[in-house]
Design a protein around this motif. Structure first.
Motif, PDB file in Angstrom:
ATOM      1  N   GLY A 175      19.410 -15.637 -74.993  1.00  0.00           N
ATOM      2  CA  GLY A 175      19.198 -15.782 -73.553  1.00  0.00           C
ATOM      3  C   GLY A 175      18.396 -14.625 -72.979  1.00  0.00           C
ATOM      4  N   SER A 176      18.569 -14.411 -71.679  1.00  0.00           N
ATOM      5  CA  SER A 176      17.846 -13.342 -70.983  1.00  0.00           C
ATOM      6  C   SER A 176      18.795 -12.186 -70.688  1.00  0.00           C
ATOM      7  N   VAL A 177      18.417 -10.982 -71.135  1.00  0.00           N
ATOM      8  CA  VAL A 177      19.234  -9.787 -70.912  1.00  0.00           C
ATOM      9  C   VAL A 177      18.352  -8.714 -70.282  1.00  0.00           C
ATOM     10  N   PRO A 178      18.715  -8.208 -69.085  1.00  0.00           N
ATOM     11  CA  PRO A 178      17.923  -7.147 -68.453  1.00  0.00           C
ATOM     12  C   PRO A 178      17.827  -5.919 -69.347  1.00  0.00           C
ATOM     13  N   SER A 179      16.689  -5.232 -69.288  1.00  0.00           N
ATOM     14  CA  SER A 179      16.485  -4.068 -70.147  1.00  0.00           C
ATOM     15  C   SER A 179      17.511  -2.973 -69.893  1.00  0.00           C
ATOM     16  N   TRP A 180      17.931  -2.804 -68.627  1.00  0.00           N
ATOM     17  CA  TRP A 180      18.899  -1.756 -68.311  1.00  0.00           C
ATOM     18  C   TRP A 180      20.230  -2.015 -68.998  1.00  0.00           C
ATOM     19  N   LEU A 181      20.595  -3.308 -69.103  1.00  0.00           N
ATOM     20  CA  LEU A 181      21.861  -3.649 -69.748  1.00  0.00           C
ATOM     21  C   LEU A 181      21.758  -3.452 -71.258  1.00  0.00           C
ATOM     22  N   ALA A 182      20.639  -3.898 -71.824  1.00  0.00           N
ATOM     23  CA  ALA A 182      20.447  -3.745 -73.259  1.00  0.00           C
ATOM     24  C   ALA A 182      20.443  -2.273 -73.657  1.00  0.00           C
ATOM     25  N   ASN A 183      19.765  -1.450 -72.871  1.00  0.00           N
ATOM     26  CA  ASN A 183      19.666  -0.023 -73.182  1.00  0.00           C
ATOM     27  C   ASN A 183      20.997   0.691 -73.063  1.00  0.00           C
ATOM     28  N   SER A 184      21.816   0.293 -72.086  1.00  0.00           N
ATOM     29  CA  SER A 184      23.127   0.927 -71.930  1.00  0.00           C
ATOM     30  C   SER A 184      24.094   0.444 -73.006  1.00  0.00           C
ATOM     31  N   PHE A 185      23.986  -0.825 -73.380  1.00  0.00           N
ATOM     32  CA  PHE A 185      24.917  -1.393 -74.353  1.00  0.00           C
ATOM     33  C   PHE A 185      24.801  -0.712 -75.709  1.00  0.00           C
ATOM     34  N   VAL A 186      23.572  -0.432 -76.157  1.00  0.00           N
ATOM     35  CA  VAL A 186      23.401   0.113 -77.505  1.00  0.00           C
ATOM     36  C   VAL A 186      23.955   1.534 -77.637  1.00  0.00           C
ATOM     37  N   VAL A 187      24.165   2.223 -76.518  1.00  0.00           N
ATOM     38  CA  VAL A 187      24.806   3.537 -76.551  1.00  0.00           C
ATOM     39  C   VAL A 187      26.302   3.410 -76.275  1.00  0.00           C
ATOM     40  N   ASP A 188      26.642   2.653 -75.240  1.00  0.00           N
ATOM     41  CA  ASP A 188      28.047   2.541 -74.838  1.00  0.00           C
ATOM     42  C   ASP A 188      28.908   1.802 -75.859  1.00  0.00           C
ATOM     43  N   ALA A 189      28.348   0.789 -76.509  1.00  0.00           N
ATOM     44  CA  ALA A 189      29.147  -0.006 -77.449  1.00  0.00           C
ATOM     45  C   ALA A 189      29.693   0.833 -78.604  1.00  0.00           C
ATOM     46  N   PRO A 190      28.855   1.534 -79.361  1.00  0.00           N
ATOM     47  CA  PRO A 190      29.419   2.343 -80.454  1.00  0.00           C
ATOM     48  C   PRO A 190      30.224   3.531 -79.955  1.00  0.00           C
ATOM     49  N   PHE A 191      29.777   4.155 -78.856  1.00  0.00           N
ATOM     50  CA  PHE A 191      30.474   5.345 -78.364  1.00  0.00           C
ATOM     51  C   PHE A 191      31.882   4.997 -77.891  1.00  0.00           C
ATOM     52  N   THR A 192      31.982   4.039 -76.973  1.00  0.00           N
ATOM     53  CA  THR A 192      33.297   3.675 -76.429  1.00  0.00           C
ATOM     54  C   THR A 192      34.208   3.114 -77.511  1.00  0.00           C
ATOM     55  N   THR A 193      33.665   2.279 -78.374  1.00  0.00           N
ATOM     56  CA  THR A 193      34.462   1.687 -79.449  1.00  0.00           C
ATOM     57  C   THR A 193      35.062   2.762 -80.351  1.00  0.00           C
TER      58      THR A 193
END
Length: 204
Positions: A175-193
């Motif tokens: 689907g469509s994912v805003p760049s700001w969300l994609a960029n935050s997810f790739v850092v927040d996902a491994p860090f928070t997990t």
């Protein structure tokens, strides 16, 4: 429906080779180093989404980490933005997990079917290869199916009551994912997990 049974020897050989090749090919750049967790990002050829890798050394046991991960439904408590998770198939060292992932409004929530294959090495380390299976079952109403997922978890005993945990993933979210969300997810996902997993794994 994907068949989860396979030769254990072939799985281990192919899995360790794919992990080694993937690690060698990507040019990792440190993006965050806090609370005992390091997050690295790398560009993936042909994709506009970066791969991420989180690394943390935890004061715990391999058995404790395996138990936390084997609790598939309960692991949603420490997996980043996990809404719901359940095991839908298991045969030997291979299984399939269904996950629903929260996203901020107005982005449609994602879901994924992931094949998880467990490999045990002679040095005591455990690797769990993750492969998205977007066509495993028909798409669910209200969710966008993650179109591609590749990665692994790796637990490496380091002695002195410590285990190094590596969590590496690359996804095509569909689907469509805003760049700001994609960029935050790739850092927040491994860090928070990894931060949340570390808290639980190190509890006395």
């Amino acid at each position: 429906m994907v068949k989860v049974c396979r030769s254990v020897v072939a799985v281990v050989a192919a899995g360790m080779m794919s992990v080694a090749v993937q690690a060698a090919e990507l040019n990792w750049q440190l993006a965050k180093d806090e609370q005992g967790v390091k997050v690295y990002l790398a560009k993936v050829e042909g994709s506009k989404y970066k791969a991420y890798k989180g690394v943390a050394v935890m004061n715990t046991t391999l058995a404790r980490l395996v138990a936390l991960q084997e609790d598939v439904s309960g692991s949603c408590k420490w997996m980043y933005e996990c809404r719901e998770q359940k095991r839908v198939a298991q045969e030997g060292e291979a299984g399939v997990v269904y996950s629903r992932i929260n996203t901020p409004w107005p982005v449609t929530p994602r879901d994924t079917f992931t094949e998880v294959v467990t490999e045990k090495a002679a040095d005591g380390s455990i690797t769990r290869r993750l492969t998205g299976k977007p066509d495993y079952q028909p798409e669910e109403s209200g969710f966008v199916r993650v179109s591609k997922l590749e990665g692994f978890w790796q637990f490496v005993p380091k002695g002195n009551g410590q285990v190094e945990v590596i969590y590496q993933v690359h996804t095509e979210p569909g689907g469509s994912v805003p760049s700001w969300l994609a960029n935050s997810f790739v850092v927040d996902a491994p860090f928070t997990t990894l931060v949340e997993l570390k808290k639980l794994a190190e509890q006395k």
